[in-house]
Design a protein around this motif. Structure first.
Motif, mmCIF file in Angstrom:
data_model
loop_
_atom_site.group_PDB
_atom_site.id
_atom_site.type_symbol
_atom_site.label_atom_id
_atom_site.label_comp_id
_atom_site.label_asym_id
_atom_site.label_seq_id
_atom_site.Cartn_x
_atom_site.Cartn_y
_atom_site.Cartn_z
ATOM 1 N N MET A 130 0.764 -1.183 0.098
ATOM 2 C CA MET A 130 -0.088 -0.044 -0.020
ATOM 3 C C MET A 130 0.765 1.171 0.112
ATOM 4 O O MET A 130 0.653 2.130 -0.687
ATOM 5 C CB MET A 130 -1.007 0.178 1.196
ATOM 6 C CG MET A 130 -2.308 -0.861 1.077
ATOM 7 S SD MET A 130 -3.100 -0.450 -0.301
ATOM 8 C CE MET A 130 -3.660 1.198 -0.241
ATOM 9 N N ASN B 214 -8.057 2.225 -2.739
ATOM 10 C CA ASN B 214 -7.239 2.007 -1.679
ATOM 11 C C ASN B 214 -8.020 1.075 -0.503
ATOM 12 O O ASN B 214 -7.814 0.156 0.035
ATOM 13 C CB ASN B 214 -6.401 2.931 -1.113
ATOM 14 C CG ASN B 214 -5.307 3.412 -2.316
ATOM 15 O OD1 ASN B 214 -5.066 2.871 -3.041
ATOM 16 N ND2 ASN B 214 -4.658 4.541 -1.754
ATOM 17 N N ILE C 182 -7.378 -2.401 0.564
ATOM 18 C CA ILE C 182 -7.665 -2.796 2.104
ATOM 19 C C ILE C 182 -8.581 -3.995 2.450
ATOM 20 O O ILE C 182 -8.213 -5.119 3.056
ATOM 21 C CB ILE C 182 -7.471 -1.764 2.973
ATOM 22 C CG1 ILE C 182 -6.237 -0.795 2.774
ATOM 23 C CG2 ILE C 182 -7.343 -2.155 4.258
ATOM 24 C CD1 ILE C 182 -6.400 0.570 3.318
#
Length: 252
Positions: free
Chosen positions: A90, A214, A218
């Motif tokens: 990430m 994102n 996740i």
């Protein structure tokens, strides 16, 4: 349209075209629609420089995920390994998105309104939409088949009924997470989002789109880790390797 639609897993674990300006056929658009030769040359240089950064990102990413697939077969790897692995991915992703942000903003400033409209018209044409529809249908089928292969691996390799049931339930939960994310993912393209067509798309809005992607990554990463824990708790050493060999096919 989403350029060269990949499976959702490819987009979330790897990247996909959504991180590439969020615009279809941008290089082709610049080549055909920018009349001024000097400005066209400048824009093409910008795109070339950005493409180089992206290629390097995927080069490193592919090596990392090759290691991950190997680690997935090792039953002794603990949850901390996966948390650290995805955290680093990430961080790398956010760094690439920052580059993408600056590159798109620079591009927007150097393209006229008429040129931008022509590029967007090509990106959202009927022909392009049909191409996208066919690619999306194939991508969904590929991901669905990967899940069914995972189910087969569990049924064929885990004899204990309770453990098999736990594994199938864990996989079903992960697939449900995938399906939920998929609906959101499909809305992020120039045919369904007015924001992406906007030549004056602001820094804040671009960042918000990246953050949305994102969050999806996740969520899927967490689901990945939860299934790994479920697999470890409900399999023998031999069962685990067979299960994870099939699970690795979900990582593109």
């Amino acid at each position: 349209m989403i350029v060269g639609i990949a499976t959702l897993f490819a987009m979330l674990f790897g990247g996909g075209s959504l991180d590439y300006y969020y615009i279809d056929k941008i290089e082709e658009g610049v080549k055909k629609e920018i009349v001024d030769k000097d400005r066209k040359k400048e824009l093409q240089a910008e795109l070339k420089a950005y493409t180089k950064v992206v290629k390097e990102f995927y080069k490193v990413r592919n090596k990392d995920f090759k290691v991950l697939k190997t680690k997935n077969l090792e039953r002794g790897i603990n949850e901390d390994y996966y948390l650290d692995f995805f955290d680093k991915r990430m961080q790398e992703r956010v760094k690439l998105q920052e580059t993408t942000l600056e590159s798109r903003l620079a591009l927007q400033e150097k393209i006229t309104d008429d040129e931008w409209d022509a590029i967007m018209k090509k990106a959202s044409s009927a022909e392009t939409k049909e191409e996208e529809k066919a690619q999306r249908k194939k991508a969904k089928k590929d991901d669905k088949n990967a899940f069914r292969e995972q189910e087969t691996a569990i049924v064929q390799n885990v004899a204990d009924q309770d453990r098999r049931a736990n594994l199938l339930e864990g996989l079903a939960i992960y697939e449900a997470t995938y399906n939920q994310i998929h609906e959101s993912y499909e809305s992020i393209n120039v045919n369904e989002s007015e924001a992406l067509i906007d030549k004056n798309l602001s820094r804040e809005k671009i960042i918000a789109i990246g953050e949305q992607l994102n969050e999806q990554r996740i969520t899927l990463y967490k689901g990945f880790s939860v299934f790994i824990i479920t697999a470890k708790a409900n399999s023998t050493e031999e069962d685990y390797k067979a299960i994870m060999k099939a699970f690795n096919k979900l990582i593109k």
